[in-house]
Design an enzyme around this catalytic site. Sequence first.
Site, PDB file in Angstrom:
ATOM      1  CG  HIS A  72      -0.303   0.091   2.790  1.00  0.00           C
ATOM      2  ND1 HIS A  72       0.216   1.391   3.010  1.00  0.00           N
ATOM      3  CD2 HIS A  72       0.137  -0.667   3.553  1.00  0.00           C
ATOM      4  CE1 HIS A  72       0.946   1.278   4.244  1.00  0.00           C
ATOM      5  NE2 HIS A  72       0.973  -0.222   4.528  1.00  0.00           N
TER       6      HIS A  72
ATOM      7  CG  ASP B 135       1.205 -19.278  14.021  1.00  0.00           C
ATOM      8  OD1 ASP B 135       1.696 -19.236  15.329  1.00  0.00           O
ATOM      9  OD2 ASP B 135       1.830 -20.105  13.289  1.00  0.00           O
TER      10      ASP B 135
ATOM     11  CB  SER C  21       2.436  -2.917   5.818  1.00  0.00           C
ATOM     12  OG  SER C  21       1.322  -2.314   6.312  1.00  0.00           O
TER      13      SER C  21
END
Length: 338
Positions: A164, A287, A302
């Site tokens: 992004h 997890d 990210s």
Amino acid sequence: MFLFKRIFKIFSAALCLLVLCCGLSLTTAYAQPDDGLYLGGFPAGFVLNTQNVEVVGLCEIFTENGAVCPARESGIKSGDIIKSINGIEITSSGQLTQTLKEDFSTYNMTIMRGGETQEIKLNPIIDKSSGTKKLGLLVKDSINGIGTITYIDKSNNKFGSLGHPVTDESGALVPINGGCLYGCSIYDVKRGLRGNPGELKGIFDNSKMFGVISTNTKCGIFGDISNDFDTSNLIKVNKGTVGEACMGKAYIYSTLSGEVGEKYEISIVKVDEHNKDNRNYVIKINDKRILDKSGGIVQGMSGSPIVQNGKLIGAVTHVFVNDPTRGYGISIDNMMSS
């Protein structure tokens, strides 16, 4: 999701700025060609040279007649963006420094404040200690932060990361004049809570510059990796497509401690190939190691690559603010075609 902070370095009592040398050797005499795509999943320190010079503070100048701040007296405020001085466009702190050396008795400054243009007139004064003209401005032209490398393509020595764009406070993409990648070690994690996203906390290693940033796009940050960057500890992988992705078990590679990424199980709960905001996947963290340590997806993750059926299909981009165990991912198709 890109955890970024503004940094600046004092040049003098009246002007501060960040100066970074982004020279990087991208060729090595003995390097052998490699057509492989490698998984990232490890953190990096990003330094982006912006095209804006922002006022981050004001300071007093000591003169023969006492302490004075021309910028404050003229109405300059922290957060103002300096666009030009006497018709000279200002896109870096270096340009601002050079303009201050010009033989101007008055500075007609164009600034941006709250999205609106304003004109401000300043009269420089002479700093008693240096004998030079000063305005009493503290400025910066760079931003830095922590993110995750998604892939390294050794066929052309390119990298992709974040998934992004880096944006400003208004959500607009930040134009950049390049930048650098540095080694980074994660030393702590702030847990994400409902309504309060967590974050990775890391330390830059300025002695380990391993890439040059070229673009900040809606699909991530991209650039060049040093030709001698060591990929021996990375996983070679095939590229998948969003059309191959399906709901069910998948994995992300991310780093919650140190410098080396680990493999964590997730579920893909939605696939949206044509999403206009590049939110092609909705993922859920399964997890227990991530859930125990970070509570789920946190800022700085990210770019963590998403792998399904042994293929790289995308990258983590955003967390659900009200549910840190869930988030969005971009398809690798969109990321590598930007």
